[in-house]
Design a protein around this motif. Sequence first.
Motif, PDB file in Angstrom:
ATOM      1  N   ALA A  93       4.137   7.284  10.119  1.00 32.57           N
ATOM      2  CA  ALA A  93       5.256   8.056  10.029  1.00 32.57           C
ATOM      3  C   ALA A  93       6.433   7.523  11.023  1.00 32.57           C
ATOM      4  O   ALA A  93       7.622   7.413  10.503  1.00 32.57           O
ATOM      5  CB  ALA A  93       5.067   9.653  10.579  1.00 32.57           C
ATOM      6  N   LEU A  94       6.258   7.255  12.144  1.00 36.38           N
ATOM      7  CA  LEU A  94       7.228   6.747  13.102  1.00 36.38           C
ATOM      8  C   LEU A  94       7.614   5.434  12.564  1.00 36.38           C
ATOM      9  O   LEU A  94       8.767   4.855  12.431  1.00 36.38           O
ATOM     10  CB  LEU A  94       6.565   6.484  14.486  1.00 36.38           C
ATOM     11  N   TRP A  95       6.975   4.415  11.936  1.00 36.44           N
ATOM     12  CA  TRP A  95       7.152   3.213  11.546  1.00 36.44           C
ATOM     13  C   TRP A  95       8.075   3.338  10.404  1.00 36.44           C
ATOM     14  O   TRP A  95       9.131   2.714  10.148  1.00 36.44           O
ATOM     15  CB  TRP A  95       6.138   2.324  10.957  1.00 36.44           C
ATOM     16  N   GLU A 121      24.134  -7.670  -5.836  1.00 37.06           N
ATOM     17  CA  GLU A 121      23.225  -6.512  -6.382  1.00 37.06           C
ATOM     18  C   GLU A 121      21.622  -6.950  -5.910  1.00 37.06           C
ATOM     19  O   GLU A 121      21.445  -8.052  -5.710  1.00 37.06           O
ATOM     20  CB  GLU A 121      23.176  -6.739  -7.936  1.00 37.06           C
ATOM     21  N   CYS A 122      20.942  -6.082  -5.589  1.00 34.35           N
ATOM     22  CA  CYS A 122      19.485  -6.228  -5.319  1.00 34.35           C
ATOM     23  C   CYS A 122      18.636  -5.064  -5.712  1.00 34.35           C
ATOM     24  O   CYS A 122      19.183  -3.888  -5.948  1.00 34.35           O
ATOM     25  CB  CYS A 122      19.521  -6.515  -3.703  1.00 34.35           C
ATOM     26  N   LEU A 123      17.268  -5.205  -5.806  1.00 35.77           N
ATOM     27  CA  LEU A 123      16.269  -4.354  -6.408  1.00 35.77           C
ATOM     28  C   LEU A 123      15.430  -4.436  -5.080  1.00 35.77           C
ATOM     29  O   LEU A 123      14.857  -5.472  -4.642  1.00 35.77           O
ATOM     30  CB  LEU A 123      15.644  -4.824  -7.557  1.00 35.77           C
ATOM     31  N   VAL A 124      14.759  -3.170  -4.876  1.00 34.62           N
ATOM     32  CA  VAL A 124      13.653  -3.152  -3.928  1.00 34.62           C
ATOM     33  C   VAL A 124      12.319  -3.119  -4.465  1.00 34.62           C
ATOM     34  O   VAL A 124      12.220  -2.647  -5.561  1.00 34.62           O
ATOM     35  CB  VAL A 124      13.768  -1.818  -3.368  1.00 34.62           C
ATOM     36  N   LEU A 125      11.497  -3.881  -4.308  1.00 39.70           N
ATOM     37  CA  LEU A 125      10.198  -4.329  -5.107  1.00 39.70           C
ATOM     38  C   LEU A 125       8.939  -3.534  -3.998  1.00 39.70           C
ATOM     39  O   LEU A 125       9.188  -2.974  -3.222  1.00 39.70           O
ATOM     40  CB  LEU A 125      10.042  -5.843  -5.148  1.00 39.70           C
ATOM     41  N   LYS A 126       7.971  -3.675  -4.868  1.00 40.43           N
ATOM     42  CA  LYS A 126       6.890  -3.706  -4.390  1.00 40.43           C
ATOM     43  C   LYS A 126       6.519  -2.411  -3.561  1.00 40.43           C
ATOM     44  O   LYS A 126       6.800  -1.186  -4.078  1.00 40.43           O
ATOM     45  CB  LYS A 126       6.315  -4.640  -3.494  1.00 40.43           C
ATOM     46  N   GLY A 127       5.796  -2.277  -2.250  1.00 41.70           N
ATOM     47  CA  GLY A 127       5.422  -1.126  -1.604  1.00 41.70           C
ATOM     48  C   GLY A 127       6.308  -0.050  -1.367  1.00 41.70           C
ATOM     49  O   GLY A 127       6.309   1.016  -1.415  1.00 41.70           O
ATOM     50  N   ARG A 145       1.248   2.839   3.174  1.00 42.20           N
ATOM     51  CA  ARG A 145       1.299   2.085   4.156  1.00 42.20           C
ATOM     52  C   ARG A 145       1.540   0.451   3.806  1.00 42.20           C
ATOM     53  O   ARG A 145       1.035  -0.001   2.751  1.00 42.20           O
ATOM     54  CB  ARG A 145      -0.044   2.208   4.954  1.00 42.20           C
ATOM     55  N   ARG A 146       2.424  -0.063   4.811  1.00 45.93           N
ATOM     56  CA  ARG A 146       2.811  -1.248   4.281  1.00 45.93           C
ATOM     57  C   ARG A 146       3.454  -1.951   5.677  1.00 45.93           C
ATOM     58  O   ARG A 146       3.557  -1.183   6.566  1.00 45.93           O
ATOM     59  CB  ARG A 146       3.859  -1.483   3.158  1.00 45.93           C
ATOM     60  N   GLY A 147       3.794  -3.250   5.361  1.00 45.56           N
ATOM     61  CA  GLY A 147       4.191  -3.827   6.714  1.00 45.56           C
ATOM     62  C   GLY A 147       5.672  -4.626   6.645  1.00 45.56           C
ATOM     63  O   GLY A 147       6.056  -4.929   7.497  1.00 45.56           O
ATOM     64  N   ASP A 148       6.219  -4.262   5.531  1.00 47.29           N
ATOM     65  CA  ASP A 148       7.563  -4.978   5.194  1.00 47.29           C
ATOM     66  C   ASP A 148       8.040  -4.075   4.039  1.00 47.29           C
ATOM     67  O   ASP A 148       7.492  -3.315   3.171  1.00 47.29           O
ATOM     68  CB  ASP A 148       7.185  -6.383   5.059  1.00 47.29           C
ATOM     69  N   SER A 149       9.373  -4.764   3.646  1.00 44.24           N
ATOM     70  CA  SER A 149       9.892  -4.225   2.396  1.00 44.24           C
ATOM     71  C   SER A 149      10.273  -5.636   1.842  1.00 44.24           C
ATOM     72  O   SER A 149      10.825  -6.628   2.317  1.00 44.24           O
ATOM     73  CB  SER A 149      11.107  -3.149   2.714  1.00 44.24           C
ATOM     74  N   PHE A 152     -10.060 -10.650   1.370  1.00 47.27           N
ATOM     75  CA  PHE A 152     -10.078 -11.220  -0.143  1.00 47.27           C
ATOM     76  C   PHE A 152     -10.721 -10.177  -0.843  1.00 47.27           C
ATOM     77  O   PHE A 152     -11.010 -10.486  -2.033  1.00 47.27           O
ATOM     78  CB  PHE A 152     -10.900 -12.500   0.002  1.00 47.27           C
ATOM     79  N   GLU A 153     -10.740  -8.909  -0.561  1.00 46.62           N
ATOM     80  CA  GLU A 153     -11.257  -8.007  -1.232  1.00 46.62           C
ATOM     81  C   GLU A 153     -10.438  -7.494  -2.648  1.00 46.62           C
ATOM     82  O   GLU A 153      -9.319  -7.591  -2.289  1.00 46.62           O
ATOM     83  CB  GLU A 153     -11.629  -6.659  -0.555  1.00 46.62           C
ATOM     84  N   ASP A 154     -11.094  -7.094  -3.395  1.00 49.87           N
ATOM     85  CA  ASP A 154     -10.499  -6.586  -4.767  1.00 49.87           C
ATOM     86  C   ASP A 154     -10.596  -5.049  -4.526  1.00 49.87           C
ATOM     87  O   ASP A 154     -11.426  -4.635  -4.096  1.00 49.87           O
ATOM     88  CB  ASP A 154     -11.229  -7.047  -5.934  1.00 49.87           C
ATOM     89  N   GLY A 155      -9.694  -4.332  -5.427  1.00 46.68           N
ATOM     90  CA  GLY A 155      -9.777  -2.757  -5.706  1.00 46.68           C
ATOM     91  C   GLY A 155      -9.452  -2.138  -4.434  1.00 46.68           C
ATOM     92  O   GLY A 155      -9.976  -0.968  -3.791  1.00 46.68           O
ATOM     93  N   ARG A 156      -8.516  -2.554  -3.578  1.00 53.49           N
ATOM     94  CA  ARG A 156      -8.208  -1.742  -2.499  1.00 53.49           C
ATOM     95  C   ARG A 156      -7.528  -0.508  -2.634  1.00 53.49           C
ATOM     96  O   ARG A 156      -6.608  -0.295  -3.956  1.00 53.49           O
ATOM     97  CB  ARG A 156      -7.016  -2.742  -1.685  1.00 53.49           C
ATOM     98  N   LEU A 157      -8.000   0.523  -2.340  1.00 50.18           N
ATOM     99  CA  LEU A 157      -7.609   2.175  -2.749  1.00 50.18           C
ATOM    100  C   LEU A 157      -6.056   2.148  -2.839  1.00 50.18           C
ATOM    101  O   LEU A 157      -5.641   3.030  -3.643  1.00 50.18           O
ATOM    102  CB  LEU A 157      -8.437   3.192  -1.963  1.00 50.18           C
ATOM    103  N   ILE A 158      -5.347   1.721  -1.898  1.00 44.90           N
ATOM    104  CA  ILE A 158      -3.771   2.116  -1.816  1.00 44.90           C
ATOM    105  C   ILE A 158      -3.174   1.396  -2.908  1.00 44.90           C
ATOM    106  O   ILE A 158      -2.207   1.950  -3.623  1.00 44.90           O
ATOM    107  CB  ILE A 158      -3.155   1.587  -0.620  1.00 44.90           C
ATOM    108  N   TRP A 159      -3.933   0.211  -3.409  1.00 39.28           N
ATOM    109  CA  TRP A 159      -3.175  -0.162  -4.624  1.00 39.28           C
ATOM    110  C   TRP A 159      -3.782   0.357  -5.977  1.00 39.28           C
ATOM    111  O   TRP A 159      -3.027   0.599  -6.832  1.00 39.28           O
ATOM    112  CB  TRP A 159      -3.577  -1.781  -4.909  1.00 39.28           C
ATOM    113  N   LEU A 160      -4.979   0.756  -6.016  1.00 33.35           N
ATOM    114  CA  LEU A 160      -5.365   1.881  -6.889  1.00 33.35           C
ATOM    115  C   LEU A 160      -4.529   3.134  -7.037  1.00 33.35           C
ATOM    116  O   LEU A 160      -4.154   3.843  -8.025  1.00 33.35           O
ATOM    117  CB  LEU A 160      -6.814   2.058  -7.087  1.00 33.35           C
ATOM    118  N   LEU A 161      -4.219   3.798  -6.037  1.00 28.89           N
ATOM    119  CA  LEU A 161      -3.544   4.776  -5.772  1.00 28.89           C
ATOM    120  C   LEU A 161      -1.954   4.795  -6.072  1.00 28.89           C
ATOM    121  O   LEU A 161      -1.418   5.618  -7.092  1.00 28.89           O
ATOM    122  CB  LEU A 161      -3.249   5.493  -4.226  1.00 28.89           C
TER     123      LEU A 161
END
Length: 376
Positions: A68-70, A91-97, A112-116, A229-238
């Motif tokens: 939350a602080l981050w 002009e720009c677009l925000v992507l991903k997380g 949760r993410r580490g950048d934009s 290198f794992e597949d199926g990370r739960l935050i991505w499935l969410l």
Amino acid sequence: MDRRLAGLIAGGQDDLSAYLGNDATARLVWSRIRTHGIALALLEMAPVVHAWPRSILSSLRDEARLQALWELSHRNCLLAVLARLDAAGVECLVLKGTALAYLVYDQPAMRRRGDSDILVRESSLQATRAVLADMGLVRTQDATFGQESWVYDTGIGFVHCIDLHWEVVAAPFLRRLLDVEECFASATPLPRLAASARTTSPALLFLRGVVNQALHRTNGYLVDDQMMFEDGRLIWLLDAHLLALRYTPADWEQIARIGVERGLAPICAKVLRHAQQALGTPLPETVMARLEAEPQANPVTSYLELGSGTARLRDDLGASRDLASRVRLLLAHAFPPRNFMQGRYPGKAHWPLGLLYLHRLFAGLWSLLVQQGKAG
């Protein structure tokens, strides 16, 4: 364990708490929560975890407070960047997380993410760089095809990263999968972030996400400075689940059409079925039938499944537009960014980047000599 964590997020019964009295099990559960990036999501979406033993619950709450602080600090940084770019006519677009955080999550900090990541047209690249530099952001060596990283040190413990993109997908062989102008043409407002903020359509967000996940599966991704290198990370499935809940028939049609036309159908179907199994995601079977009827093997899936970086480099060189692009690609392959090197050699992450490159070179030469010795 992952299945049980997914069940909690989906509103199922708590069948983990009975095992959390064992310290070793509790540490393993906490490790999986960190890997999946779901600490705050669990607290918000699975109220039963508030009855977990104090040791793991304290870790969950500490992580949630940090997220939350981050989020608050990072949002302020990002808003300033978006405002300055808007004032400069870029002009720009925000992507991903970050786009997902403000489009589909009740609380943006849950994602949760580490950048934009922001996307600009290549014609706006120099103007964008000038804005970022004028704001005090510093360009790092973490650059790959079609993107580069800029960081800002807040001075209060957070260093924020903005990944600047002028290609939608960071691989020459895949660059035609999603076009920059296609993304701008489908721009969707992000009013919860800022009045002027925009992202791509929900369908293109999903399609970009599945490509990103497939690349992470082969190239790896960092979690707490450890390469995974794992597949199926739960935050991505969410992500996929929450997007699917808001899709219109037109969104589903766009996913099916682009998936079939551009060789993405197999990986789209895989992610959607995985989300359905883990989180109960409702899926239109007519769309799934179209995606699952496509052959599993095609040039795109073959590239994404390559385990050899050298083989991917060969395909990327063949897809590069000119000699200058090929030279830049070769240099990036020979001298990858710091975050890749730190993940590749976590025990030596504190070393200067030059020493890491030398270590990589000698390790590769030694491996080659050993292989030749065995062959002899």
